[in-house]
Design a protein around this motif. Sequence first.
Motif, PDB file in Angstrom:
ATOM      1  N   THR A  12     -72.236   2.710 -51.779  1.00 46.32           N
ATOM      2  CA  THR A  12     -70.589   1.844 -52.135  1.00 46.32           C
ATOM      3  C   THR A  12     -69.791   3.097 -52.711  1.00 46.32           C
ATOM      4  O   THR A  12     -70.468   4.420 -52.194  1.00 46.32           O
ATOM      5  CB  THR A  12     -70.978   1.411 -53.645  1.00 46.32           C
ATOM      6  N   PHE A  13     -68.295   2.893 -52.666  1.00 48.79           N
ATOM      7  CA  PHE A  13     -67.767   4.170 -53.022  1.00 48.79           C
ATOM      8  C   PHE A  13     -67.642   4.102 -53.997  1.00 48.79           C
ATOM      9  O   PHE A  13     -66.662   3.238 -54.767  1.00 48.79           O
ATOM     10  CB  PHE A  13     -66.089   4.138 -52.133  1.00 48.79           C
ATOM     11  N   PRO A 185     -69.952   4.391 -39.282  1.00 49.00           N
ATOM     12  CA  PRO A 185     -68.571   3.155 -38.405  1.00 49.00           C
ATOM     13  C   PRO A 185     -67.388   4.143 -38.419  1.00 49.00           C
ATOM     14  O   PRO A 185     -66.622   3.902 -38.185  1.00 49.00           O
ATOM     15  CB  PRO A 185     -68.722   2.249 -39.254  1.00 49.00           C
ATOM     16  N   CYS A 186     -66.846   5.352 -39.421  1.00 47.84           N
ATOM     17  CA  CYS A 186     -66.360   5.782 -39.577  1.00 47.84           C
ATOM     18  C   CYS A 186     -64.553   5.082 -39.755  1.00 47.84           C
ATOM     19  O   CYS A 186     -63.426   5.944 -40.606  1.00 47.84           O
ATOM     20  CB  CYS A 186     -65.026   5.405 -37.505  1.00 47.84           C
ATOM     21  N   HIS A 187     -65.058   3.882 -41.092  1.00 46.80           N
ATOM     22  CA  HIS A 187     -64.725   3.309 -41.978  1.00 46.80           C
ATOM     23  C   HIS A 187     -65.003   3.761 -43.356  1.00 46.80           C
ATOM     24  O   HIS A 187     -66.456   3.516 -43.431  1.00 46.80           O
ATOM     25  CB  HIS A 187     -64.389   1.940 -41.201  1.00 46.80           C
ATOM     26  N   ALA A 188     -63.635   3.599 -44.091  1.00 51.38           N
ATOM     27  CA  ALA A 188     -64.778   4.352 -45.538  1.00 51.38           C
ATOM     28  C   ALA A 188     -63.239   3.847 -46.483  1.00 51.38           C
ATOM     29  O   ALA A 188     -62.435   3.323 -46.115  1.00 51.38           O
ATOM     30  CB  ALA A 188     -65.102   5.392 -45.648  1.00 51.38           C
ATOM     31  N   GLY A 189     -63.875   3.741 -47.964  1.00 53.78           N
ATOM     32  CA  GLY A 189     -63.160   4.007 -49.270  1.00 53.78           C
ATOM     33  C   GLY A 189     -62.631   4.679 -49.340  1.00 53.78           C
ATOM     34  O   GLY A 189     -61.955   4.343 -50.082  1.00 53.78           O
ATOM     35  N   TRP A 190     -62.878   6.261 -49.345  1.00 49.66           N
ATOM     36  CA  TRP A 190     -61.922   7.771 -49.474  1.00 49.66           C
ATOM     37  C   TRP A 190     -61.707   7.672 -48.028  1.00 49.66           C
ATOM     38  O   TRP A 190     -62.294   8.041 -46.774  1.00 49.66           O
ATOM     39  CB  TRP A 190     -64.031   8.785 -50.039  1.00 49.66           C
ATOM     40  N   PRO A 216     -72.852  -2.211 -45.536  1.00 43.43           N
ATOM     41  CA  PRO A 216     -73.433  -3.571 -45.914  1.00 43.43           C
ATOM     42  C   PRO A 216     -71.664  -3.793 -46.482  1.00 43.43           C
ATOM     43  O   PRO A 216     -70.798  -5.191 -45.900  1.00 43.43           O
ATOM     44  CB  PRO A 216     -73.810  -4.198 -46.732  1.00 43.43           C
ATOM     45  N   ASP A 217     -70.859  -3.261 -47.089  1.00 40.05           N
ATOM     46  CA  ASP A 217     -69.469  -3.161 -47.929  1.00 40.05           C
ATOM     47  C   ASP A 217     -68.371  -4.221 -46.680  1.00 40.05           C
ATOM     48  O   ASP A 217     -68.141  -3.229 -45.625  1.00 40.05           O
ATOM     49  CB  ASP A 217     -68.704  -2.567 -48.697  1.00 40.05           C
ATOM     50  N   PRO A 218     -67.281  -4.517 -46.924  1.00 46.92           N
ATOM     51  CA  PRO A 218     -66.804  -4.965 -46.333  1.00 46.92           C
ATOM     52  C   PRO A 218     -65.579  -3.688 -45.805  1.00 46.92           C
ATOM     53  O   PRO A 218     -64.577  -3.834 -44.789  1.00 46.92           O
ATOM     54  CB  PRO A 218     -65.575  -5.863 -46.658  1.00 46.92           C
ATOM     55  N   ILE A 219     -65.291  -2.381 -46.754  1.00 48.59           N
ATOM     56  CA  ILE A 219     -65.042  -1.552 -45.850  1.00 48.59           C
ATOM     57  C   ILE A 219     -64.743  -0.559 -44.917  1.00 48.59           C
ATOM     58  O   ILE A 219     -64.608   0.042 -44.861  1.00 48.59           O
ATOM     59  CB  ILE A 219     -64.358  -0.964 -47.321  1.00 48.59           C
ATOM     60  N   PHE A 220     -66.424  -0.760 -44.124  1.00 51.67           N
ATOM     61  CA  PHE A 220     -67.163  -0.058 -43.235  1.00 51.67           C
ATOM     62  C   PHE A 220     -66.421  -1.118 -41.792  1.00 51.67           C
ATOM     63  O   PHE A 220     -67.314  -0.207 -41.013  1.00 51.67           O
ATOM     64  CB  PHE A 220     -68.920  -0.463 -43.646  1.00 51.67           C
TER      65      PHE A 220
END
Length: 273
Positions: A12-13, A185-190, A216-220
């Motif tokens: 999580t972030f 995945p190069c996708h993140a919340g920060w 698992p989070d959608p931000i990824f």
Amino acid sequence: MAGLASALMGVTFAPGTAAANDFEGGPQEEIDRTWTNGLVYLPDGDGGHIKQTISAFEAAGATLPEGVGPTLPTIVQLHGCDGLGSVPKRSAIIFSSAGYAVFLPDSFAREHKPTSCNPLIPRGSLHREVLGWRQAEADNALTNVRKFDWVQPENIFMAGHSEGAITTATYVGQPVAGRIIEGWPCHAGWEEYIGLNSPKDEPVLALYGENDPWFPDPIFDGHCGDFMDEHTQGTSVVYTSPDRLHDDHYLLYVKKVQDIVFAFLDEHKTPQQ
């Protein structure tokens, strides 16, 4: 390895802000410790490998084993958030047995090392500023490998798994022959964790399981290929169900992945005279 991957989840972030200087690498003596206390894997000339600490290797003259060389392509390999465990060591054996010198800086050699994940719960994103630390360690390692006269300067690659993959994707600094990003995945919340910071003409290979249990989070949602539109030599390989790698975090243990990685390395290595 599927069992390992299924045990690693729950990144999580955490909310919060950080000052700009929190993203620096820390004191140089701390960064240097990650180099001298790291590991080097070298080919033994017979399809195997030789492992040493970098400090012992340098103390012995930093020369190649008899019958190996005279020069070698080199990989700076960056471990995940739990350090130099079985995954980075297994990868280093794969690379060195194929003829590469592999250097693994050890982020946990720092005297002050905040925890960035707990793989037993598991949970990540416990130390946002670790990315700046890891980037500084990578830059320091790249500087140091260039000092060895047997390293082929045009054939220095960077490879990273998990937290090391985030570092590999976002590193800005010295040019490398190519980057291998595994398990990210190069996708993140920060924001500083998002995307690719490699030059547009620098070769990049990204490897990812679509249902990687660490993310698992959608931000990824997505993969590194989403950021490769302007990259002239970027490749993103995503494993989806029913492929058994679709929910694995570590991928290089499978031969078909090794084949892709070595094809990438072979394609972007500069031939030697």
